[in-house]
Scaffold this motif. Structure first.
Motif, PDB file in Angstrom:
ATOM      1  N   ILE B 185     -34.023  36.907   4.156  1.00 35.30           N
ATOM      2  CA  ILE B 185     -34.997  37.649   4.947  1.00 35.30           C
ATOM      3  C   ILE B 185     -35.423  38.849   4.126  1.00 35.30           C
ATOM      4  O   ILE B 185     -34.605  39.710   3.792  1.00 35.30           O
ATOM      5  N   TRP B 186     -36.695  38.874   3.813  1.00 33.31           N
ATOM      6  CA  TRP B 186     -37.224  39.988   3.058  1.00 33.31           C
ATOM      7  C   TRP B 186     -38.086  40.833   3.961  1.00 33.31           C
ATOM      8  O   TRP B 186     -38.537  40.373   4.995  1.00 33.31           O
ATOM      9  N   PRO B 187     -38.305  42.050   3.549  1.00 34.14           N
ATOM     10  CA  PRO B 187     -39.274  42.827   4.320  1.00 34.14           C
ATOM     11  C   PRO B 187     -40.641  42.159   4.245  1.00 34.14           C
ATOM     12  O   PRO B 187     -40.895  41.311   3.404  1.00 34.14           O
ATOM     13  N   ASN B 188     -41.501  42.598   5.137  1.00 33.22           N
ATOM     14  CA  ASN B 188     -42.838  42.041   5.179  1.00 33.22           C
ATOM     15  C   ASN B 188     -43.715  42.806   4.194  1.00 33.22           C
ATOM     16  O   ASN B 188     -44.104  43.937   4.458  1.00 33.22           O
TER      17      ASN B 188
END
Lengths: 1271, 549
Positions: B185-188
């Motif tokens: 999960i990466w930042p947007n």
């Protein structure tokens, strides 16, 4: 999520909050402590064993001294018998409890079995797992709920591991038909009300109120009621909830046979008395009027102050059937027409095509005039001098006269003969109801659009008259023992009876109640009743359909008796004998439905009834009685109407609000449900029309037209003026608020508020207006004349979910057209070309009414793989360009079923708010309290926006628009979330990932629909209005802050907003309240955003089920068939305005509605591509009652304002006070000169007025003409 | 009375040729303290007072070495208390919830982001002065760059607080960072708020490096002076605190010694230093433009009328410089009054120059305000136009007109020379500009949100006590840090300052007096000997004429 800490150690710490340990020790005298401690007495396990908690040696000693000799021996003997309890029939409740305690210890709290079996054996999951139970999968059981105003609703109860969590309408029940009212929906909170009565209490003459047990009561009753056995009950009085069903009839008959001399008062303060009395006048016997609206049989409806769409026993079928007559899907469809003459502004008025506002007595005069005009024209025989009695009066005022004549002519029109319906409301005297019956008969409506069902004596009894007779007997000292069963007369008795004092003077009073109330608090014996979800019983709906009431769970605070069981117990000579609701119902049904079935016999009928939730074939055959015109003529002749109301003689009408007659006051969902029209919550301000408020000097603070600068110095929250309202010398001080569209010189008062003993939710919310009611108010208990309203010192904070009243000229939000315009243009499709950019779009009728009809289609310069639109390539074309993240070829997104979507029909939506409550129930949405709502922090995922159009003094209409997350394909929220907490799913949903959300609130800022809700505090896990550490200190400090009282919606508990207390210091939500939570939905912690998820838990459950059932579409992929499931809001919506389903399924309802010409995207010009589309509201005005400008707009609805009759004359309402629909197109509506085609006329606004707008209340000025005067 | 005129005498005195100080100057109506020379033939002196290099060293080091002025402790304690109180309110906020602010579901940002943008904007003057003016060889920056850079750091500290605490779950703020995790999960990366994280952290890092690197030679000077005193008197010297047997000079030698990173004033050091300084200036220059542009993207990339405006990036940058210079002036005007000889380094000419920057950027901002209205009208979108009309005439009209009067009207005073050379008026205007710039952000954020698309959701914002307390607390943090800066760090870049003094010019003696500072073009090379530890009197020899012509 630290807020959801399940760690036993923290729980333990939490349980040792102040007050609980003390209570568990020796709380012998609880009267002083009851207010605060009763609610906290239940620890984690106490909900099943509270009397064990108190069952220590000291208490037993006390009881021995307290109660008659032998009582304790009996208890001891009973306990001694416990040894052979295992042998079966001899088991007592105490034994049962003991077994239960062991079961809990064995099984753990998580697997407590809930559902009581018919044979009363209790087994835990740890021993035997029932065959049909799959942990995690809910089961649905049918039951039914008696409505407080008569009739019943059939329910399906979702139970998780024996724990009921949500109520839904029973599709097989003819009244409910799968729909449900907000009262029934929220009654689940009554079951889990932490403030419920948990054990009997006894008002000891010397020691105050003490805890007791049911055995104590039975012993007491055995001694104290035995005297009545010999005198037939003289001196005994019963005030019982009004209800009817076979078992109830059987039990009450037995009781009344045992005490033939006892006073018997069936009592329901919110009942429909005038209507029933009217039928008695008209037909010679009391009947229940049941509208049977059908699409074919009902073309014109005239409501005379009748709110037939809500808050009456037939609201569900009425909404459903009326919506069916209003459903217009194609230009060729017809539509019914609704005329409404009313004093307030009700849901029905909001639906009306033509609305006339008149004070209640003027409505009656209107009815008489209408009959005088109508009946002779119908050629009805002038029997009994009716025509003479009617006279030749006409309504006062040109508008009313014209309205009446055109309405009458419409009723008389050949195509409408026998296809119309006239309804009179509870504010109308019985004579008017009788007259309306006569008109319906003359029009040929009886048997077509309205039928009558006979009523039993109990149901037909006039509650207030009965209570008046009882009060007279009490005053005379003739009542020795008063038994209140499910009623609360100390709170809701009419003011002229002084019932509370009389009640206190009765030597022995016994009250059986589920929840705390004023009557039980004042009674000698307060007995805890079993909730209807905990007990056996039966109900009878308005059409006579009998339905079973099944227990969904064993009584949480056992022992407890249902009302039925309690009455049966009193009917027995020996009150200590055990009573069993199961047996009572079985016996009554066996008697009522003798075994006539060829196959199976009674058991089969019984099982079938329990399964289906209805007893088949019990619906009564409706009757079409004949009207006794002479009796109607006499009644009309005897009817005395007052003069027209004036400043010193106002008329008052009493309405039932969200909390019913007051019995739902402790249900926070209903308290936080915005009221019709005003959208206020947690209050029942007296409502006046703006002109009346101005004339009486009661306009809200900051809404003084003479002093514009006051708006800027206005307080932070809207402030109502306080006023003293006096009727017949009885005075109540209440806040006053304005509601546009109210009749002038009329004050509308909402019943059911101002409870003083209700619980931590309902205490001190609003003002009790029952004291203003008299026991005999001119034949109706819902209207009174001769009221005065005078300004009192002080102001009062009002919390409202919507601070703006009009659309502020943005008419493309709720698009409304008249039926002729839709018929003429509904099939047209406009092609909008933009030659410069080379784009092309097909615009349907609804979109032509908005911005898109005037702007080039929005075309992105980038290819968006997620778009599916007319301008994009054929989605079915799987080309090499579309690849998933692994590089495999894939069809473009949003082209594979299922793709979820929703439509909301604004024509059939009445704005009742059931969707909101259903969503609260399904999705574990917390309530936030009055002050938080005032700050704009309500958590409802689906809200109903309300806009008035037209002149503030006489609004043309009240438009409702339910708005939830519309699941934009181009969701503005998704791009801005920095942590990817809100993302798009392959089936078109806009997901909200609570775990990932850190609460930047950027998404909410960028959401044009403002549907995202932020958990500003620990709403979901902190106890509402709960206690906290340092309460006393903070109370003292808080007392210095002005204007703080009642800010949480409950003035009795906290002087400050408890949300401001750090969560660690606050009481956590009760364990019992947690039981209501839907286990399939997360309870959100503070600091995260939430919003409508299209009930994703239901979507996923449905997908799994379809996958398991191997339901496949043509392409071999698993699909969910239309109607397999739906969202909670769509499921509950009584008028069926909400459709949900797969928008790629061409057979689905949502596909059809989405592709309908009335479907438009709210704020679609932003290119958000919402998955929820709204449908244009269509109105069906009488062409003779509208002005020429409006008629002309039917030819070209696009280039005049679509709601020209609405917002159109914002600028010029002053001159049209006499003209029902104003002067037509206002000057600000004119299309720009020379541009006949594509000016932005449809969403033009009057800038001057917009800028004038200053928020709360001040926004009314946008609507109003300057200096509008009281008429 | 003597009028001081840029005649030969003055020039000679300024150049130190004629001994004797300028008197404690009665200000000249024309030239002020002597720096407000209009004559294009005369280059105004940048340092007054005829100090020798040693005196300059003494004065500037004295700010940290001597007892602070009497006002220092009360101001420090007050601001520290305010800061601490603000910290307590932040604690309360974190414990209790964002609801303690006045926000609602309709107005989800208000004071929090207002304060964030406000403080970030304040920081811009520092970078502009240190980077852009350095590259443009604006010599007058040397007197103010150190304090402006310090202010930048402190403003960034205040600014970075707000995005951190404004989120609902502050303990989850780490999710904003691209931390590799097994859920992938990466930042947007599409979110401007994430760009903010990168922009602000880059900006803060570069500014800090720039600031710190510039201080290294001065730390070394302080170290050496402490060391020298220690050698002279190993047992003596004042204690750090009463009853604490640690000698201040020992502590100074230790700490400044650590901070000076082994600086030995070698030519090679200076060479590297110069190169690094230039590189950092080059890196910082785009940051001046990028940071506030990116902050403005928070609004510009949204779809809200009033936010969705392409003019935002330049307009925000101009506004940031505008507000930043105002804050520099607000800090330096009192400081130069309160510290001895500081007026010799921060002359009226400095104040005037900064006032001119304020005037210019103020008009850019004013132009932007008017262009917003023009485009809203010209664009033909009635909702857009409504948003702007609502700003000016809606419920928050007072905020808008406060902004206009503070930001557009008040700087117009600087058209008048008397106003832009009067410290009192400059201070007042700067105060107004600071207030106005806060309101600008408030107006943009709140008035746009409170009247969004659906009238049903139109709602007012009212700040709560916690809103106010945290903002005031951030002001306390800022002032407290600045007090500490004045007390413990070299307030001026001594080496650079000496390089712009007349003595630094190889032609300072006698001839060419009309161009007393010409040599200073070369840069700061000259003070090594003057500050050498072996020269305890600090009387400098003229700097070695190493500068190239």
């Amino acid at each position: 999520m630290t807020q959801l800490d399940q760690c036993p150690s923290t729980m333990k710490g939490e349980k040792h909050k102040p007050g609980k340990a003390d209570l568990a020790a020796v709380p012998r005298d609880v009267s002083a402590d009851l207010t605060r401690s009763a609610g906290t007495v239940n620890g984690q396990a106490a909900w099943r064993s509270v009397d064990e908690l108190a069952d220590d040696a000291g208490f037993r000693d006390f009881l021995e001294r307290e109660f008659p000799a032998g009582a304790s021996e009996l208890r001891l003997a009973e306990e001694a018998d416990g040894a052979d309890a295992a042998s079966g029939g001899g088991a007592t409740r105490r034994d049962f409890l003991r077994v239960m305690g062991a079961s809990i210890a064995l099984a753990g709290a998580a697997t407590v079995p809930g559902c009581r079996r018919p044979n009363h054996t209790i087994m835990t999951y740890s021993r035997v797992v029932p065959e049909e139970i799959i942990p995690g999968k809910p089961l649905y059981y049918a039951t039914s709920m008696p409505r407080p105003d008569g009739g019943a609703e059939g329910l399906l109860v979702e139970t998780h591991e024996g724990r009921p969590t949500k109520l839904e309408g029973n599709p097989l029940h003819p009244v409910s038909a799968g729909k449900i009212s907000s009262w029934a929906l929220s009654s689940i909170l009554g079951l889990y009300d932490p403030d419920r009565l948990k054990f009997p209490t006894y008002a000891n003459p010397t020691r105050g109120r003490i805890e007791a047990t049911w055995d104590d009561f039975r012993t007491w009753a055995g001694g104290n009621l035995s005297a009545f056995a010999t005198n037939g009950g003289a001196g005994l009085a019963f005030v019982v909830d009004k209800r009817q069903s076979p078992a109830w009839r059987a039990v009450t008959a037995r009781l009344r046979a045992r005490f033939p001399n006892a006073a018997w008062v069936p009592y329901g303060p919110g009942e429909c008395a005038a209507s029933i009395e009217g039928t008695r006048l008209a037909f010679g016997r009391s009947m229940r009027e049941v509208p049977t609206i059908t699409k074919e049989g009902t073309r014109v409806v005239l409501s005379l102050d009748r709110e037939f769409l809500s808050r009456e026993p037939g609201e569900l079928p009425n909404q459903r059937n009326f919506a069916a007559t209003r459903l217009v899907l194609g230009p060729s469809d017809s539509m019914s027409r609704l005329y409404c003459v009313e004093s307030g502004f009700s849901l029905t008025g909001g639906q009306a095509d033509h609305r006339l506002r008149l004070a209640p007595s003027r409505v009656a005069a209107f009815a008489v005039a209408l009959a005088g005009y109508l009946l002779p024209k119908l050629g009805a025989p002038d029997a009994g001098g009716l025509f003479g009695a009617l006279g030749a009066t006409m309504p006062e005022g040109n508008a009313a006269r014209r309205f009446m004549q055109e309405c009458a002519d419409d009723l008389l029109a050949p195509e409408n003969r026998g296809k119309s319906l006239i309804l009179a409301g509870e504010s109308q005297p019985p004579a008017v109801h009788a007259l309306v019956a006569a008109m319906n008969a003359a029009l040929g409506n009886i048997g077509v659009s309205v039928v009558y069902h006979p009523l039993s004596e109990d149901e037909a009894a006039d509650s207030l008259a009965g209570l008046g007779r009882l009060a007279a007997a009490m005053r005379a000292g003739e009542v020795d023992t008063l038994v209140c069963v499910g009623t609360n007369p100390v709170y809701d008795a009419p003011g002229d009876l002084d019932f509370a004092e009389l009640f206190a003077a009765v030597p022995r009073t016994i009250t059986l109640s589920v929840d705390r109330n004023e009557t039980e608090a004042a009674s000698t014996w307060s007995l805890n009743a079993a909730h209807y979800l905990e007990s056996w019983g039966d109900t009878e709906a308005i059409d006579g359909t009998v339905a079973p009431v099944q227990p969904m769970i064993a009584p949480l605070y056992e022992p407890a008796l249902s009302e039925l069981e309690f009455l049966a117990m009193l009917a027995e000579p020996d009150p200590t004998a055990s009573v069993d609701g199961f047996a009572l119902v079985g016996a009554a049904w066996r008697a009522a439905y003798p075994d006539t079935s060829a196959s199976g016999g009674f058991d089969r009928t019984w099982r079938r009834a329990l399964h289906d939730g209805v007893v088949p074939g019990t619906a009564r055959r409706p009757e079409a009685p004949t009207v006794d015109q002479g009796a109607v003529a006499r009644a009309i002749g005897a009817m005395r109407l007052p003069e027209a109301p004036s400043a010193d003689r106002l008329e008052a009408c009493f309405v039932v609000g969200n909390v019913g007659d007051g019995r739902y006051a402790n249900i926070p969902w209903l308290q936080e449900l915005p009221e019709v029209g005003t959208r206020t919550v947690w209050d029942n301000p007296a409502l006046l029309s703006p002109a009346t408020a101005k004339a009486l000097g009661l306009e809200p603070a900051g809404y003084s037209e003479g002093d514009p600068s006051a708006i800027y110095t206005k307080p932070k929250y809207p402030q109502a003026r306080l006023a003293t309202i006096t009727i017949d010398g009885r005075t109540v001080t209440a806040p006053v608020w304005i509601l546009p569209g109210m009749a002038d010189w009329t004050v509308q008062l909402t019943l059911g508020y101002g409870r003083t003993v209700a619980g931590r939710v309902g205490d001190g919310v609003g003002v009790n207006v029952y004291p203003l009611r008299g026991s005999a108010m001119g034949g109706t208990n819902r209207a009174a004349w001769g009221a005065t309203v005078a300004r009192a010192e002080g102001s009062y904070m009002i919390a409202s979910t919507q601070n703006h009243w009009s659309m502020e000229g943005r008419t493309s939000i709720v698009r409304a057209v008249d039926l002729p315009a839709f018929q003429r243009h509904g099939a047209e499709v406009q092609v909008v070309m933009d030659h410069f950019y080379g784009t092309r779009a097909n615009i349907n009728f609804a979109e032509r009414l908005g911005e898109l009809g005037h702007t080039p289609p929005t075309k992105s310069i980038y290819d968006n793989p997620f778009n599916r639109s007319d301008a994009d390539p054929d989605p079915a074309n799987v080309d090499e360009g579309n690849r998933d993240y692994r590089g495999n070829p894939t069809p473009p997104a949003y082209t594979q079923r299922p793709q979820w979507g929703m439509t909301i029909d604004q024509t059939t939506c009445t704005g009742c708010g059931v969707c909101t409550i259903a969503c609260y129930s399904e999705n574990n949405i917390p309530v936030v309290g009055k002050k938080e709502v005032a700050k704009g922090r309500e958590m409802s995922w689906i809200r109903v926006d309300r806009y008035f159009t037209g002149d503030v003094h006489d609004p043309a209409s009240m438009l409702h628009q339910p708005v939830a997350c519309v699941h934009c394909e181009n969701a503005p929220c998704e791009t801005v979330c920095p942590v990817n907490a809100t993302v798009h799913g392959p089936d078109g949903l806009n997901y909200m990932t609570y775990n990932r959300c850190i609460g930047t609130r950027y998404c909410a800022n960028n959401c044009p629909y403002k549907v995202r809700r932020f958990n500003f505090f620990d709403y979901g896990v902190a106890k509402f209005n709960g206690d906290y550490l340092g309460h006393d200190l903070i109370d003292k400090v808080g007392a210095f802050i002005p204007g703080q009282e009642g800010i949480t919606g409950s003035g009795a508990h906290n002087t400050i907003n408890p949300n401001l207390i750090p969560p660690r210091l606050r009481e956590k939500i009760d364990e019992i309240s947690k039981m209501q939570k839907n286990p399939d939905v997360t309870v959100r912690s503070r600091g995260v955003m939430e919003k409508c998820s299209y009930c994703i838990q239901r979507i996923n459950a449905a997908k799994v089920e379809c996958k398991l059932a191997d339901i496949k579409g043509p392409d071999g992929r698993t699909i969910v068939p239309d109607g397999f499931f739906t969202t909670a809001c769509a499921q509950a919506c009584p008028s069926g305005a909400i459709s949900f389903g797969d928008i790629l399924d061409e057979a689905s309802e949502v596909f059809n509605r989405r592709s309908n010409a009335r479907s438009y995207a709210l704020l679609g010009y932003l290119n958000t591509r919402p998955r929820t589309t709204h449908m244009v509201r269509v109105m069906n005005p009488n062409p003779k009652l509208v002005d020429a400008a409006r008629r002309h707009s039917w030819d070209d609805p696009f280039h005049h304002a679509p709601a020209a009759h609405g917002d159109g004359h914002e600028g010029g309402g002053a001159g049209h006070a006499d003209d029902d629909h104003g002067g037509g197109v206002g000057k600000d509506r004119e299309a720009p000169g020379g541009d006949a085609g594509h000016g932005p006329a449809s969403f033009r606004y009057d800038r001057r007025k917009l800028i004038e707008d200053r928020g709360y209340a001040g926004s009314l000025r946008v609507l109003s003409a300057p200096g509008g005067a009281a008429t | 009375m003597t009028t001081i005129h840029p005649d030969q005498l003055t020039a000679q005195r300024l150049a130190g040729v004629i001994p004797g100080r300028l008197p404690d100057r009665p200000l000249d109506p024309v030239t002020g303290d002597g720096t407000l020379i209009d004559d294009p033939a005369v280059r105004a002196p940048l340092v007054l007072g005829g100090h020798s290099f040693g005196e300059v060293t003494d004065i500037i080091c004295g700010y940290t070495e001597n007892k602070p002025p009497r006002w220092w402790l009360p101001v420090f304690l007050l601001s520290a208390n305010v800061a601490g109180l603000g910290g307590l309110f932040i604690l309360y906020l974190v414990i209790t919830g964002i609801g303690t602010w006045g926000l609602s579901n309709q107005v989800d940002w208000a004071w929090d982001i207002t304060n964030f943008v406000f403080w970030i904007g304040i920081g811009h003057a520092g970078t502009l002065i240190s980077a852009i003016l350095c590259l443009l060889k604006q010599k007058w920056r040397t007197s103010i760059n150190r304090s402006a850079e310090a202010m930048t750091i402190f403003a960034v500290i205040c600014a970075a607080t707000f995005p951190g605490i404004h989120i609902g779950r502050q303990w989850m703020a780490w999710m904003l960072f691209p931390i590799p995790n097994y859920n992938a999960i990466w930042p947007n990366f599409r979110s401007p708020l994430l760009w903010d994280v990168f922009a602000v952290s880059t900006y803060g890092t570069v500014s800090l490096l720039f600031w710190f690197m510039g201080m290294i030679p001065d730390f070394a000077t302080l170290r050496d002076r402490a060391d020298r005193r220690l050698r002279a008197n190993p047992q003596g010297g004042p204690s750090v605190l009463p009853f604490v047997p640690v000698r201040a000079d020992r502590l100074r030698a230790l700490i400044y010694g650590f901070l000076s990173l082994g600086w030995r004033f070698s030519g090679r050091h200076w060479h590297r230093y110069e190169a690094a300084y230039l590189i950092l200036a080059g890196i910082s220059t785009p940051l001046v433009l990028s940071v506030h542009s990116i902050v403005s993207f928070d609004f510009a990339t949204s779809i809200l009328p009033g936010w969705h405006t392409t003019i935002f990036p330049p307009y925000f940058v101009a506004g940031a410089i505008f507000g930043g210079f105002a804050m520099v002036l607000m800090l330096l005007i009192p400081a130069r009054e309160l510290y001895p000889h500081m007026k010799d380094f921060i002359t009226l000419r400095h104040l005037e120059n900064m006032s001119k920057v304020i005037l210019t950027t103020g008009m850019i901002v004013g132009f932007a305000y008017s262009m917003e209205f023009f485009i809203a009208w010209y664009g033909g979108n009635v909702y857009e136009l409504f948003a702007f009309e609502n700003r000016a005439f809606g419920p928050y009209w007072w905020a808008y007109w406060t902004m206009i009067s503070c930001n557009v009207i008040s700087p117009q005073l600087f058209w008048f020379r008397r106003c832009r050379t009067s410290p009192v008026i400059i201070f007042l205007v700067s105060l107004a500009v600071t207030i106005g710039m806060w309101f600008e952000r408030f107006v943009i954020i709140v008035t746009s949100l409170h009247r969004a698309f659906l009238p049903s959701e139109w709602h007012m914002f009212h700040p709560s006590l916690v809103d106010i307390a945290i903002f005031v607390g951030s002001c306390g943090v800022f002032l407290m840090l600045f007090c500490l800066f004045l007390r413990f760090l070299p307030v001026f870049a001594m080496a650079e300052l000496k390089a712009v003094m007349p003595q630094a010019s190889p032609h300072a003696h006698g001839h060419d007096h009309a161009h007393p500072s010409r040599a200073s073009v070369v840069g700061a090379h000259g003070d090594r000997r003057g500050d050498a530890p072996g020269d305890p009197n600090g009387h400098p020899a003229p700097p070695p004429p190493t500068g190239g012509h």
